[in-house]
Design an enzyme around this catalytic site. Structure first.
Site, PDB file in Angstrom:
ATOM      1  N   CYS A 253     -12.237   0.711 -31.788  1.00  0.00           N
ATOM      2  CA  CYS A 253     -13.121   1.748 -31.854  1.00  0.00           C
ATOM      3  C   CYS A 253     -14.221   1.890 -30.726  1.00  0.00           C
ATOM      4  O   CYS A 253     -14.263   2.770 -29.897  1.00  0.00           O
ATOM      5  CB  CYS A 253     -14.002   1.797 -33.221  1.00  0.00           C
ATOM      6  SG  CYS A 253     -14.873   0.282 -33.739  1.00  0.00           S
ATOM      7  N   HIS A 301     -18.092   0.005 -37.224  1.00  0.00           N
ATOM      8  CA  HIS A 301     -17.267   1.175 -36.737  1.00  0.00           C
ATOM      9  C   HIS A 301     -18.115   2.368 -36.012  1.00  0.00           C
ATOM     10  O   HIS A 301     -19.220   2.469 -36.236  1.00  0.00           O
ATOM     11  CB  HIS A 301     -16.329   1.942 -38.033  1.00  0.00           C
ATOM     12  CG  HIS A 301     -15.312   2.732 -37.578  1.00  0.00           C
ATOM     13  ND1 HIS A 301     -14.478   1.937 -36.832  1.00  0.00           N
ATOM     14  CD2 HIS A 301     -15.206   3.981 -37.398  1.00  0.00           C
ATOM     15  CE1 HIS A 301     -13.197   3.091 -36.264  1.00  0.00           C
ATOM     16  NE2 HIS A 301     -13.840   4.116 -36.926  1.00  0.00           N
ATOM     17  N   HIS A 313     -11.938   9.128 -32.781  1.00  0.00           N
ATOM     18  CA  HIS A 313     -12.173   7.626 -32.939  1.00  0.00           C
ATOM     19  C   HIS A 313     -10.684   7.078 -32.948  1.00  0.00           C
ATOM     20  O   HIS A 313      -9.673   7.670 -33.421  1.00  0.00           O
ATOM     21  CB  HIS A 313     -13.110   7.395 -34.033  1.00  0.00           C
ATOM     22  CG  HIS A 313     -12.428   7.488 -35.453  1.00  0.00           C
ATOM     23  ND1 HIS A 313     -12.432   6.603 -36.469  1.00  0.00           N
ATOM     24  CD2 HIS A 313     -11.545   8.558 -35.899  1.00  0.00           C
ATOM     25  CE1 HIS A 313     -11.679   7.028 -37.398  1.00  0.00           C
ATOM     26  NE2 HIS A 313     -11.148   8.305 -37.209  1.00  0.00           N
TER      27      HIS A 313
END
Length: 338
Positions: A253, A301, A313
């Site tokens: 990420c 995240h 993402h």
């Protein structure tokens, strides 16, 4: 004479009529058949344990991933700190080279003077200084010699002090690097253990490669750097997630957002927590395409915001880079780096 009465006649107990052998066999067979039917009926009504569905397995992986991703981002943090501290250590080593040379030359000069004095007595230069002037100036000469000695001593002491300062800094850095290497190895072992479970669950899913939906058109006022980052990130849609990867073929990420903004000339650290600090805060109402969006209280995240509640993402192991709603995870906040 009374007549004797006989006791009443007792009949032998009655016996059930004898059943033919063949009949007994038939009864046993019937009982066996009834028992089998009863057992079979019980098996039929017992609940069957069906194999978990794809959605159920996917949910299990997501749950495991919530435990794994913080470990991965902690790994990224330690690795980025380790890289920075190794560079500091190398810089200190380079700075120490001339200092060590200067201190060595100074110590050699002191050694030469001491050796000459031991072997030959006071040097000719000192002797000339002492005899070349009038006797009345002897005190002045001694003062000059003393000042020269003090100055040389100060120079040597100064060089050694600076060298010792850098040595102390280097020792601290070396100790820190050793600690971080240990932490990195421990995190790698922990991540490997959790990743083994993820791999086991992923193996139960059917092998498919479906290109996710691409990025929508970007509306509104967006900086040129943000547009470049969005274009770069959206070009990666469909590529696979891989922990610790920063492109160009796989990403995690924070690796994806780092890669996207690198194309726009903006340097970000490969760690969600660092990228949170590298941007300035913006409210959800002020968020615009190109901002970084972070999730969970520990910021483990993140994604690149596209506006209208969407982001691009890198989700997790077993999934491709995709466009999805930000609402499916708890939003921690937004940051702007342009």
């Amino acid at each position: 004479m009374p007549v004797a009465t006989l006791p009443p006649h007792r009949h032998a107990p009655s016996q059930p009529p004898t059943r033919p052998v063949g009949a007994r066999r038939v009864v046993r067979r019937l009982l066996t058949l009834v028992a089998a039917v009863a057992v079979g009926a019980g098996l039929l009504v017992a609940p069957a344990h069906a194999a978990p569905s794809v959605d159920e397995i996917d949910a299990q992986i997501d749950k495991q991933w919530e435990q794994l991703e913080p470990t991965i981002e902690q790994y990224n943090k330690i690795r980025s700190q380790l890289k920075a501290n190794q560079k500091k250590s190398d810089d200190i080593k380079k700075k120490m080279v001339p200092l060590e040379l200067e201190s060595a030359l100074a110590m050699n000069r002191v050694g030469d003077i001491a050796a000459r004095y031991y072997m030959q007595g006071p040097s000719q230069e000192i002797g000339a200084l002492l005899v070349s002037t009038k006797p009345g100036t002897l005190g002045e000469q001694l003062v000059i010699l003393d000042r020269l000695a003090q100055e040389q001593h100060k120079q040597i002491a100064g060089v050694l002090a600076v060298r010792d300062k850098y040595n102390r800094q280097k020792q601290k850095l070396d100790a820190l690097i050793a600690t971080q290497i240990k932490q990195r190895d421990e995190l790698a072992a922990k991540k490997k253990q959790i990743n083994a479970e993820i791999k086991r669950l992923t193996a139960m899913l059917p092998v498919t490669s479906i290109r996710p939906e691409g990025c929508p058109a970007i509306d509104g006022v967006v900086s040129s750097a943000a547009r470049t980052a969005i274009k770069t990130a959206c070009a990666q849609v469909g590529k696979w997630y891989e922990w610790g990867a920063t492109g160009p073929n796989t990403f995690d990420c924070s690796g994806l957002t780092q890669y996207a903004y690198k194309a726009a000339g903006i340097s970000l650290t490969h760690f969600t927590g660092a990228q949170w600090d590298e941007g300035r805060p913006v409210s959800r109402a002020e968020a615009r395409p190109g901002d970084l969006v972070f999730f969970y209280s520990d910021l483990h995240h993140m994604g690149l915001y596209l506006g209208n509640g969407l982001m691009v993402h890198a989700p997790r192991t077993g999934k491709q880079i995709q466009v999805t709603k930000i609402s499916y995870m708890p939003v921690a906040g937004f940051r702007r780096v342009t």
